[in-house]
Design an enzyme around this catalytic site. Structure first.
Site, short mmCIF file in Angstrom:
data_model
loop_
_atom_site.label_atom_id
_atom_site.label_comp_id
_atom_site.label_asym_id
_atom_site.label_seq_id
_atom_site.Cartn_x
_atom_site.Cartn_y
_atom_site.Cartn_z
CG ASP A 57 -85.58 84.68 -35.58
OD1 ASP A 57 -85.44 83.94 -34.62
OD2 ASP A 57 -85.01 85.83 -35.16
CD GLU B 205 -106.44 89.44 -44.85
OE1 GLU B 205 -105.57 88.87 -45.62
OE2 GLU B 205 -105.96 90.42 -44.70
C1 GLC Z 1 -83.33 83.39 -32.46
C2 GLC Z 1 -82.57 82.13 -33.81
C3 GLC Z 1 -81.45 81.75 -34.02
C4 GLC Z 1 -80.94 83.45 -34.31
C5 GLC Z 1 -81.66 84.75 -33.84
C6 GLC Z 1 -81.56 85.71 -34.06
O1 GLC Z 1 -83.30 83.47 -31.49
O2 GLC Z 1 -83.45 80.69 -33.68
O3 GLC Z 1 -80.86 81.43 -34.58
O4 GLC Z 1 -79.62 84.03 -34.14
O5 GLC Z 1 -82.34 84.48 -33.77
O6 GLC Z 1 -82.03 86.00 -35.50
#
Ligand code: GLC
Length: 546
Positions: free
Chosen positions: A212, A263
């Site tokens: 993310d 790993e």
């Molecule tokens: C990313 C995710 C989204 C989230 C954001 C903060 O863009 O896909 O859904 O709100 O990150 O974590």
């Protein structure tokens, strides 16, 4: 083990299906989907013909941002089940030859994570505070935020805390909601914790991580002020000088993680969510010693226009090819307007804005469905790896009539309703027409209300029905595999302006992005996004010919 597991580099050609667990299948009737629900519905995914499943976060979380606010990276939120449910799901998936990718949220934790609680308790200038980005405020009494950064979800990116003695204290940075404090990735302590988290899931047997906000973890020294271009997307974009996006320092983190993955025995992957333009820059995330794949948001954001599509396809193949990575292709996910609805709006609303009752423009459902299917047929014929977001195989539109009171996206809350946000693509999906909650839950409860039309999109209403969106996806995925399109090369054919045509794997793909029917070349139709034949390719239709 099924043979797919023996193949290295499986990810280069994989179709990866995104499950947003809250909205996929609810096994216990509380109205929120769960891991046991996913486990029960795995056969639907093998029937569809995908290679892997990416699960959006199911870890312990107060759910202020749909689980992208993690309070324990190594446990399952009770809302979704237990670690035993996860293991069961993983085994069930592997038994069927499906790989499993989990979502890792390293840019920020939840404000309810013990690390943040300890940071608050420990006081200014402590090692615990140094896990996050605490700074003194500006102004005579520190009453102004440390800089002018705005949260992606609206409002300031800083929140001031109250110290244990009741006095107003430092501010902490949150690029997203105030419940999502950003970690300080220049701190080795943070880095070590995440190596442990990676190993925790790798030891359990996961096949990789979707990372993310993989373009946001390092901030420019001194946290300088920055005023974004109001036209640019809030997650980044064309601007090259944003002090919190695409900083050079992030790459060192992924090189380190790649070593951790290596790993392990069979090939595990890292997938970047990095909203970075141009694609040649995004490709830096997938250099040979970094991540394996990056979501091609440049492609996602391309309108349904022949010239623009041809350009972005060429640019993608070249940019990713230059670093030895496959391109990916994606049209929908849990953050954007579902593509049938989005492609019916020209130009589409900016990411995060969503569609709601007060929106100035509303997509036509039938135009959207036809265009969405045509766009999917075009995408699935391209070489590389493709993503499918749950419900798109049913042709689901964006839900645009959710009542304000039901909306939960922090974007909607933080902008006081000015931006509708992302709830419209997150409505629990329909499985059985006429069943409670269209088969999503046994009790009929659904955390977001499902629209009346949901029953007509239900999986059982489409299964085995010729011409249904579900059968179109099944046919396209099977033909993609049979003809080796994902490992192929494309060769463009010259056509009239609104039409795109290319050869791949012995097939000819022809997409009519216009509204006017055109003549269809000779050949047997292998896959068709809509009615076509007798020498005619209608508008908004794509066919694959042998
Ligand atoms: C990313 C995710 C989204 C989230 C954001 C903060 O863009 O896909 O859904 O709100 O990150 O974590």
């Amino acid at each position: 083990m099924p043979s797919a597991h023996a193949t290295n580099d499986w990810w280069r050609t994989a179709v990866i299906y995104q499950v947003y667990p809250r909205s996929f299948a609810d096994s216990d009737g509380d109205g929120v989907g769960d891991l046991a629900g996913v486990r029960q519905r795995l056969d639907a995914l093998t029937e569809l013909g995908v290679d892997a499943v990416w699960l959006s976060p199911f870890m312990t979380s107060p759910q202020r941002d749909g689980g992208y606010d993690v309070a324990d990276y190594c446990d399952v939120d009770p809302l979704f089940g237990t670690l035993a449910d996860f293991d069961d799901l993983l085994t069930g998936a592997h038994d069927r030859g499906l790989r499993v990718i989990v979502d890792l949220v390293p840019n920020h934790t939840s404000s309810e994570h013990p690390w943040f609680a300890e940071a608050l308790a420990a006081g200014p200038d402590s090692p615990e505070r140094a896990r996050y980005l605490f700074r003194e405020g500006r102004g005579a009494a520190g009453e102004l935020p440390p800089n002018n950064w705005q949260s992606v979800f609206g409002g300031p990116a800083w929140t001031r805390i109250t110290e244990a003695d009741g006095t107003p204290g430092y501010w902490y940075l949150h690029l997203f909601d105030s419940s999502q404090p950003d970690l300080d990735w220049s701190n080795p302590w943070v880095r070590e914790r995440f190596r442990e988290i990676l190993r925790f899931w790798l030891d359990r047997g996961v096949d990789g991580f979707r990372v993310d906000v993989a373009h946001g973890m390092i901030k420019a020294d001194g946290l300088p002020d920055y005023t974004p271009d109001p036209e640019g997307g809030s997650m980044g974009g064309d601007a090259l000088d944003v002090p919190y996006w695409a900083q050079e320092g992030v790459h060192e983190i992924y090189r380190d993680w790649r070593k951790v993955l290596e790993e392990y025995d069979r090939e595990r992957v890292l997938i970047a969510e990095a909203w970075v333009n141009p694609l040649s820059k995004m490709a830096q995330w997938v250099r040979p010693d970094e991540m394996h794949q990056a979501f091609n948001f440049g492609y996602l954001e391309t309108p349904w226009r022949a010239e623009a599509l041809r350009l972005v396809v060429d640019e993608s193949l070249e940019a990713f090819g230059a670093v030895g990575a496959p391109s990916t292709w994606v049209l929908s996910n849990h953050d954007v307007i579902r593509h049938p609805s989005r492609l019916a709006l020209t130009p589409p609303p900016p990411q995060g804005e969503g569609i709601g009752p007060r929106s100035p423009r509303h997509p036509d459902e039938l135009v959207g469905l036809r265009r969405g299917r045509a766009a999917t047929a075009f995408m699935l014929a391209l070489p590389g790896s493709a993503y499918v977001y749950q419900g798109e195989e049913l042709g689901l539109p964006e839900v645009s009539d959710l009542p304000d009171a039901a909306r939960q996206d922090p974007t909607f809350i933080r902008t006081a309703g000015e931006m509708y946000g992302r709830d419209g693509c997150r409505v629990p999906i329909p499985w059985e027409a006429g069943a409670p909650a269209a088969g999503f839950s046994t009790t009929g409860v659904s955390w977001l209300p499902q629209p009346e039309v949901w029953g007509s999109y239900a999986r059982d209403a489409q299964r085995g029905v010729p011409g249904s969106t579900l059968e179109f996806y099944v046919a396209a995925l099977a033909a993609r595999r049979e003809h080796g399109l994902a490992a192929g090369d494309i060769e463009w054919l010259e056509t009239e302006p609104a039409v795109l045509a290319f050869r791949n794997g012995g097939l000819t793909i022809v997409a009519n992005t216009g509204l006017v029917p055109v003549s269809l070349p000779d050949g047997e139709i292998v896959v068709s996004s809509g009615p076509a034949g007798d020498g005619v390719l209608p508008g908004d239709t794509t066919v694959w010919l042998r």
